[in-house]
Design an enzyme around this catalytic site. Structure first.
Site, PDB file in Angstrom:
ATOM      1  N   PHE A   1       0.771  -1.046  -0.025  1.00 45.57           N
ATOM      2  CA  PHE A   1      -0.112   0.176  -0.162  1.00 45.57           C
ATOM      3  C   PHE A   1       0.786   1.293   0.032  1.00 45.57           C
ATOM      4  O   PHE A   1       1.737   1.252   0.723  1.00 45.57           O
ATOM      5  CB  PHE A   1      -0.814   0.055   1.415  1.00 45.57           C
ATOM      6  CG  PHE A   1      -2.064   0.965   1.237  1.00 45.57           C
ATOM      7  CD1 PHE A   1      -2.810   0.750   0.285  1.00 45.57           C
ATOM      8  CD2 PHE A   1      -2.016   1.986   2.245  1.00 45.57           C
ATOM      9  CE1 PHE A   1      -4.052   1.607   0.431  1.00 45.57           C
ATOM     10  CE2 PHE A   1      -3.198   2.851   2.220  1.00 45.57           C
ATOM     11  CZ  PHE A   1      -4.129   2.614   1.272  1.00 45.57           C
TER      12      PHE A   1
ATOM     13  N   ASP B   1       1.513  -5.494   7.581  1.00 42.74           N
ATOM     14  CA  ASP B   1       0.105  -4.698   7.406  1.00 42.74           C
ATOM     15  C   ASP B   1      -0.977  -5.463   7.338  1.00 42.74           C
ATOM     16  O   ASP B   1      -1.052  -6.293   6.097  1.00 42.74           O
ATOM     17  CB  ASP B   1       0.257  -3.596   6.386  1.00 42.74           C
ATOM     18  CG  ASP B   1      -0.700  -2.394   6.473  1.00 42.74           C
ATOM     19  OD1 ASP B   1      -1.907  -2.906   6.808  1.00 42.74           O
ATOM     20  OD2 ASP B   1      -0.366  -1.352   5.981  1.00 42.74           O
TER      21      ASP B   1
ATOM     22  N   TYR C   1     -11.681  -0.373   9.990  1.00 42.19           N
ATOM     23  CA  TYR C   1     -12.605  -0.002   9.426  1.00 42.19           C
ATOM     24  C   TYR C   1     -13.348  -0.677   8.004  1.00 42.19           C
ATOM     25  O   TYR C   1     -14.215  -0.320   7.266  1.00 42.19           O
ATOM     26  CB  TYR C   1     -12.898   1.775   8.817  1.00 42.19           C
ATOM     27  CG  TYR C   1     -11.459   1.952   8.093  1.00 42.19           C
ATOM     28  CD1 TYR C   1     -11.397   1.861   6.888  1.00 42.19           C
ATOM     29  CD2 TYR C   1     -10.391   2.740   9.091  1.00 42.19           C
ATOM     30  CE1 TYR C   1     -10.262   2.173   6.139  1.00 42.19           C
ATOM     31  CE2 TYR C   1      -9.398   2.886   8.568  1.00 42.19           C
ATOM     32  CZ  TYR C   1      -9.222   2.940   7.062  1.00 42.19           C
ATOM     33  OH  TYR C   1      -8.051   3.231   6.498  1.00 42.19           O
ATOM     34  N   LYS C   2     -12.252  -1.752   7.919  1.00 39.97           N
ATOM     35  CA  LYS C   2     -12.702  -2.481   6.629  1.00 39.97           C
ATOM     36  C   LYS C   2     -13.412  -3.585   7.066  1.00 39.97           C
ATOM     37  O   LYS C   2     -14.523  -3.742   7.220  1.00 39.97           O
ATOM     38  CB  LYS C   2     -11.278  -2.829   5.930  1.00 39.97           C
ATOM     39  CG  LYS C   2     -10.481  -1.545   5.222  1.00 39.97           C
ATOM     40  CD  LYS C   2      -9.318  -1.618   4.773  1.00 39.97           C
ATOM     41  CE  LYS C   2      -8.685  -0.386   4.213  1.00 39.97           C
ATOM     42  NZ  LYS C   2      -7.166  -0.439   4.174  1.00 39.97           N
TER      43      LYS C   2
ATOM     44  N   ARG D   1     -12.373  -3.722  -8.119  1.00 40.90           N
ATOM     45  CA  ARG D   1     -12.201  -4.478  -7.117  1.00 40.90           C
ATOM     46  C   ARG D   1     -13.641  -4.947  -6.435  1.00 40.90           C
ATOM     47  O   ARG D   1     -14.554  -3.867  -6.091  1.00 40.90           O
ATOM     48  CB  ARG D   1     -11.497  -3.891  -5.800  1.00 40.90           C
ATOM     49  CG  ARG D   1     -10.081  -3.823  -5.851  1.00 40.90           C
ATOM     50  CD  ARG D   1      -9.248  -3.611  -4.778  1.00 40.90           C
ATOM     51  NE  ARG D   1      -9.875  -2.345  -3.843  1.00 40.90           N
ATOM     52  CZ  ARG D   1      -9.301  -1.587  -2.835  1.00 40.90           C
ATOM     53  NH1 ARG D   1      -8.222  -2.253  -2.297  1.00 40.90           N
ATOM     54  NH2 ARG D   1      -9.917  -0.665  -2.233  1.00 40.90           N
TER      55      ARG D   1
HETATM   56  C1  LIG Z   1      -6.584   0.658   4.166  1.00 38.56           C
HETATM   57  C2  LIG Z   1      -4.896   0.758   4.307  1.00 38.56           C
HETATM   58  C3  LIG Z   1      -4.280   1.354   5.003  1.00 38.56           C
HETATM   59  C4  LIG Z   1      -5.002   2.641   5.521  1.00 38.56           C
HETATM   60  O1  LIG Z   1      -4.223   3.363   6.563  1.00 38.56           O
HETATM   61  P1  LIG Z   1      -4.775   4.578   7.363  1.00 38.56           P
HETATM   62  O2  LIG Z   1      -3.880   5.276   7.981  1.00 38.56           O
HETATM   63  O3  LIG Z   1      -6.147   4.165   7.913  1.00 38.56           O
HETATM   64  O4  LIG Z   1      -5.226   5.585   6.185  1.00 38.56           O
HETATM   65  C5  LIG Z   1      -3.015   1.177   5.562  1.00 38.56           C
HETATM   66  N1  LIG Z   1      -2.439   0.028   5.070  1.00 38.56           N
HETATM   67  C6  LIG Z   1      -3.185  -0.586   4.171  1.00 38.56           C
HETATM   68  C7  LIG Z   1      -2.414  -2.217   3.779  1.00 38.56           C
HETATM   69  C8  LIG Z   1      -4.424  -0.556   3.764  1.00 38.56           C
HETATM   70  O5  LIG Z   1      -4.902  -1.354   2.976  1.00 38.56           O
END
Ligand SMILES: *Cc1c(COP(=O)(O)O)cnc(C)c1O
Length: 414
Positions: A122, A199, A224-225, A374
């Site tokens: 990411f 992550d 939140y996912k 997706r």
């Molecule tokens: C959604 C996501 C994030 C989001 O990070 P925030 O700090 O909540 O914006 C980070 N890493 C991955 C792999 C994600 O999918």
């Protein structure tokens, strides 16, 4: 009965859909991998937190459960990821937690200069690594190992060595949905003496995780996912218990101090996981996280994973039948062992197809450049019939050219 309806009738998790607040039953929501749906108990929990705990109890609330919330809820999330109690903390955002653990890890491996990641990661994680390298005086370097096909994870043979301080990867890649073998990568990293930081944002609540048995060192992830914690709900971090005394957070806030209410003028890190807190936690959004986590614990990660595999396999089966003949590619691993809970389908005009699905077809997927549409399945509320209808509508967009009326410029948030 359609195949989707038949699969729904045999689904042991089907009753969980009624535990979510679904205001528009005809809307096919396939973006729970970006923002999960609302658990009904979250509405009640938030209302109680505001009306009773905040309004009536006021500052006394801190002594009546708020102060323990980051650790207590961290431990609940810990059950979903195979952590021991005291290894997981609910706090800050994923990005901030990632920053804290990267700095902590690099300081715990002095003299080693290499950080290893891959190009499926990411972007926020990559930016944070670049920023940390600059902050620490440019004495580290980042090696971004490319995936061979842009879809499956990278290979790290010959990359990990005695100069490697940290290996950090998204366990499930946000575009292709590829899932790394955490145990194998962790063991290779450990052979070179490096730490691992995973992550888990696209894994937690979607694929079973066992951090204890894989010997993973560090991890972060979103709530939140797939945990359905609500927009901007706080994230979590994990530090294996035997590393907690060795690692320090670079943010020396009072909540990570050993006794915040002594107001001593010299910082002393708290023992254990508590040292990774910074400042006052966002209690309202934190308490809401519990509702989603409780639903996942009640359903169990193994049944959730079993349904997720059936559902992503169903997406792929329908793709083959209706979309592959229209030029749509499969941008996710075919083998379900290597796939998380979303399927990326590629189309050269993917951004406009995504828009047509949302605006004309009442289907919400999301789009990730250059060409990934997706489709995220959340076994607690996604039905097989929804998947069937979504693919039908996808095919109709292409057949009728519904997307061609939209401009080629992307909207601001996708
Ligand atoms: C959604 C996501 C994030 C989001 O990070 P925030 O700090 O909540 O914006 C980070 N890493 C991955 C792999 C994600 O999918």
């Amino acid at each position: 009965m359609t195949k989707g309806q038949a699969l729904d009738s045999g689904d042991p998790l089907k009753a969980f859909r009624d535990r979510f607040l679904i205001e528009e039953p005809d809307l096919i929501y396939l973006d729970g991998n970006s923002l999960g749906r609302t658990p009904i108990t979250a509405v009640e929990r938030l209302s109680r937190a505001v009306k009773t705990e905040w309004s009536e109890r006021l500052v006394r609330g801190w002594g009546e459960g708020w102060i323990e919330a980051p650790r207590r809820l961290g431990d609940k999330i810990g059950q979903l990821i195979g952590a021991k109690p005291g290894e997981t903390l609910l706090c800050d955002s994923t990005s901030v937690n990632f920053f804290k653990l990267v700095v902590g890890a690099l300081k715990a491996r002095p003299g080693r200069t290499k950080i290893v990641t891959d190009n499926l990661n990411f972007p926020s994680d990559i930016y944070l690594l670049q920023g940390v390298i600059e902050m620490l005086g440019d004495s580290h370097r980042l090696e971004i190992v490319p995936s061979l096909d842009g879809l499956h994870g990278a290979r790290f043979d010959g990359v990990l060595d005695e100069d490697t301080a940290l290996v950090t990867l998204s366990h499930t890649a946000f575009k292709s949905g590829f899932v790394y073998d955490m145990a194998a990568v962790t063991s290779a990293a450990h052979q070179s003496g490096a730490l691992t930081l995973w992550d888990l944002s696209h894994s937690v609540g979607a694929v079973p995780l066992d951090l204890r048995h894989t010997r993973a060192d560090l991890a972060v992830g979103c709530t939140y996912k797939y945990l359905n914690g609500g927009p901007g709900s706080p994230a979590f971090l994990y530090v294996r218990d035997d590393l907690q005394e060795e690692l320090k957070s670079p943010i020396w806030g009072w909540f990570g101090q050993q006794d915040p209410f002594a107001f001593d003028l010299q910082y002393q890190p708290a023992p254990g996981i508590g040292r990774f807190q910074a400042g006052t936690p966002p209690i309202l959004s934190m308490l809401t996280v519990e509702s989603g986590v409780d639903l996942l614990l009640e359903a169990g990660m193994d049944p959730i994973r079993a349904k997720s595999v059936l559902q992503t396999d169903f997406v792929i089966e329908l793709w083959r039948e209706h979309l592959e003949p229209r030029g749509v590619t499969l941008n996710s691993p075919l083998n379900s062992d290597l796939r998380g809970s979303h399927v990326s389908l590629g189309h050269s005009d993917g951004m406009r197809v995504d828009r047509a699905l949302i605006e004309d077809m009442n289907v919400i997927p999301d789009f990730r450049s250059p060409d990934n549409i997706r489709l995220g399945v959340c076994p607690l509320y996604t039905t097989f019939e929804e998947i069937e209808r979504a693919i039908e509508r996808f095919a109709r967009v292409l057949q009728d050219g519904v997307h061609l009326k939209y401009p080629l410029e992307p909207p601001a948030v996708t």
